[in-house]
Write an enzyme that holds these catalytic residues in place. Sequence first.
Site, PDB file in Angstrom:
ATOM      1  CB  CYS A   2     -12.509 -64.790  12.121  1.00  0.00           C
ATOM      2  SG  CYS A   2     -13.906 -63.768  11.695  1.00  0.00           S
ATOM      3  NE  ARG A  27      -8.252 -65.716  16.194  1.00  0.00           N
ATOM      4  CZ  ARG A  27      -7.260 -64.847  16.362  1.00  0.00           C
ATOM      5  NH1 ARG A  27      -6.450 -64.982  17.381  1.00  0.00           N
ATOM      6  NH2 ARG A  27      -7.071 -63.874  15.511  1.00  0.00           N
ATOM      7  CD1 TRP A  74     -17.107 -61.782  17.590  1.00  0.00           C
ATOM      8  CD2 TRP A  74     -16.528 -60.156  16.174  1.00  0.00           C
ATOM      9  NE1 TRP A  74     -17.438 -60.586  18.169  1.00  0.00           N
ATOM     10  CE2 TRP A  74     -17.096 -59.563  17.323  1.00  0.00           C
ATOM     11  CE3 TRP A  74     -16.094 -59.318  15.140  1.00  0.00           C
ATOM     12  CZ2 TRP A  74     -17.236 -58.189  17.472  1.00  0.00           C
ATOM     13  CZ3 TRP A  74     -16.235 -57.943  15.291  1.00  0.00           C
ATOM     14  CH2 TRP A  74     -16.803 -57.396  16.452  1.00  0.00           C
ATOM     15  CG  ASN A  98      -9.116 -63.228  11.258  1.00  0.00           C
ATOM     16  OD1 ASN A  98      -9.925 -62.324  11.461  1.00  0.00           O
ATOM     17  ND2 ASN A  98      -8.154 -63.551  12.100  1.00  0.00           N
ATOM     18  N   GLY A  99     -10.353 -60.956   8.894  1.00  0.00           N
ATOM     19  CA  GLY A  99      -9.934 -59.584   8.604  1.00  0.00           C
ATOM     20  C   GLY A  99     -11.060 -58.830   7.921  1.00  0.00           C
ATOM     21  CD  GLU A 487      -9.756 -55.595  34.202  1.00  0.00           C
ATOM     22  OE1 GLU A 487      -9.937 -54.744  33.327  1.00  0.00           O
ATOM     23  OE2 GLU A 487      -9.722 -56.809  33.958  1.00  0.00           O
ATOM     24  CE  LYS A 491     -12.346 -58.863  32.908  1.00  0.00           C
ATOM     25  NZ  LYS A 491     -11.025 -58.549  32.442  1.00  0.00           N
ATOM     26  CD  GLU A 494     -14.762 -58.939  29.345  1.00  0.00           C
ATOM     27  OE1 GLU A 494     -13.842 -58.805  30.150  1.00  0.00           O
ATOM     28  OE2 GLU A 494     -14.576 -58.938  28.111  1.00  0.00           O
ATOM     29  CG  HIS A 510     -18.058 -33.397  40.633  1.00  0.00           C
ATOM     30  ND1 HIS A 510     -18.126 -32.059  40.948  1.00  0.00           N
ATOM     31  CD2 HIS A 510     -17.046 -33.909  41.359  1.00  0.00           C
ATOM     32  CE1 HIS A 510     -17.162 -31.763  41.812  1.00  0.00           C
ATOM     33  NE2 HIS A 510     -16.493 -32.879  42.080  1.00  0.00           N
ATOM     34  CE  LYS A 609      -8.030 -63.782  25.775  1.00  0.00           C
ATOM     35  NZ  LYS A 609      -8.335 -63.200  27.090  1.00  0.00           N
TER      36      LYS A 609
END
Length: 614
Positions: A2, A27, A74, A98-99, A487, A491, A494, A510, A609
Amino acid sequence: MCGIVGYLGHRLAVDVLIEGLKRLEYRGYDSAGIAVLDPEPVTVFRCKGRIADLEAKIAGDRPDAHAGLGHTRWATHGRPSEENAHPHRVEHTVVVHNGIIENHLELRQQLIADGATFSSETDSEIFAHLIARELSGNDPSPEQLFEAVRNILPRVDGSYALGVLHGSCPGALVFARHGSPLILGIGEGELFAASDIPAILNYTREMVILEDGDIALLQHDGLTITDGDGAAVTRKPLRIAWDPVLAEKGGYPHFMLKEIHEQPRAISDTLAGRVALDRGEVFFESDLIPSGILDNVRQVVMVACGTSFHAGLTAAYEFERHLRVPTRVEFASEYRYREPIIDEHTLVVAISQSGETADTLAAVELARSRGAYVVAVCNVLESSIARAAHAVAYTHAGPEISVASTKAFVTQLVTLHLLLLYLDQQVHRLDGALRRRWLTALSHLPTAVAELIEDCEPVIKRMARRYAHARDMLYLGRDVHYPLAMEGALKLKEISYMHAEAYPAGEMKHGPIALVDADVPVLFVVHDSPVRSKVIANIEEIRAREGRVIALTLPGDEEVAEVADDRIEVPSVDPLVDAVLLAVPLQLFAYYVAVHLGTDVDQPRNLAKSVTVE
Ligand code: M6R
């Protein structure tokens, strides 16, 4: 998660708020809204979707108002919808939040029992009800509005960055911070508030970073900040040196591509003023670790999430190998709850681009409470993690807007190399020649990364088209190339939503090798390394199962050329630092696959983000 913007001044509030929200959209972007103080006395616009949808909704009806609040969401409590979009309004009290309110069920029940009617499923609406009740229907003065906010905050458990306005109090905005970032901007006859610096960087560079427990009253004649008891506190304004242009796309189709291309400059900035090549020495802006601390350290623990976790994993190989100190890397979300063994013999390195990731912050607080010494590796200046740690090594990547982290990752790697060499100045495990070789290699990275981007981008762009419709992908590597593979897979998934997994190449037999067939391309990082020949043997195992192999490899490696279907050639600067180079083609591959698939590269679905909630 948010984004909040606030404005009080002489400009058209709608313009400042929309502009700020666009810069905060990374965000959260499932719904958005603004409230402006105008003769109505307050007008609220909200909608499901992006800021562009909100802008279209307001287009023909921009009130002549000069104060207001904005929010991009968000979703945590309640699905994305217009009703759940902020601002929330009860009578003339309007809030953005926000929170997370942890005791929201209990508060909601109390308020309903007391006659409140809720119009959203969110926890945030509780703030509007609590404040409206505290004001008892009166038209408050700015001071009374401020007091009402201060009075209700002790009832709320959880985290918040809160913005409040009241329709009968046109010259005042109130903000409160506890566990979610909030900064204020000071302009000429105008004041701003935002969750993050880029939102208001176009208007002012003079910023005040609120601390947890701060409550701020913004009025035309100035700014007052108190603690929760109402005692005035002084917060020194900072001058932010970031160039606002860095937060623009600058002609690139996406922030992610722009940020990939900014990596040479970002790495130069990370190194600037920190290296004396001739003496083989490293400096930070302040003394990161006072002498004596390391004498007691028996283990290094790196805590981080996501891409920052991968930077830690990559660096941990080098820490243990060269400093000869046991080094672990932990997901901050696991570490904070698993009762880890931490004490004054532990050096904790907390890695975070935003410096606001809730789990990493909690891990830092836990480590400090147990006596560990904590060094943060952060990008965002004066962020919560930077301030919660004993010392901070900034990465100096500049603002990173795309949700997918790129320049933050490579600058984290470089900062962690510098940190290793800095620690070695106290523990003396490396000889002078190796230290100078390492620093020389780091200093060559900006040019090497620039050349690599130029050479490999066209190749990868063409190659990505051929792989864009795969069902799944595997990423394999050994040693430091394994976290790089992780990584690369993160990438890809996402931003393209293609399923991708990473494994240490030696683990394939394995279990995971059962996944391999002609439809599952396998990307190997097979570069200059003592285990290169073992990785080539792993490639053979994949080929024997008809897997298609892409190899990230040294130019002219004929052995790899014989076994790979496609190659991306990455010249070596020095195996000590090549991980930084190898990250770049992995970023470009994910980017171009996503572009071919037409996904929203900078704002992929379901993500935000900064993950400021658990
Ligand atoms: O701001 P942080 O570095 O603490 O963020 C950690 C992760 O949320 C972040 O790296 C995330 O995994 C990125 N979207 C990856 O590209």
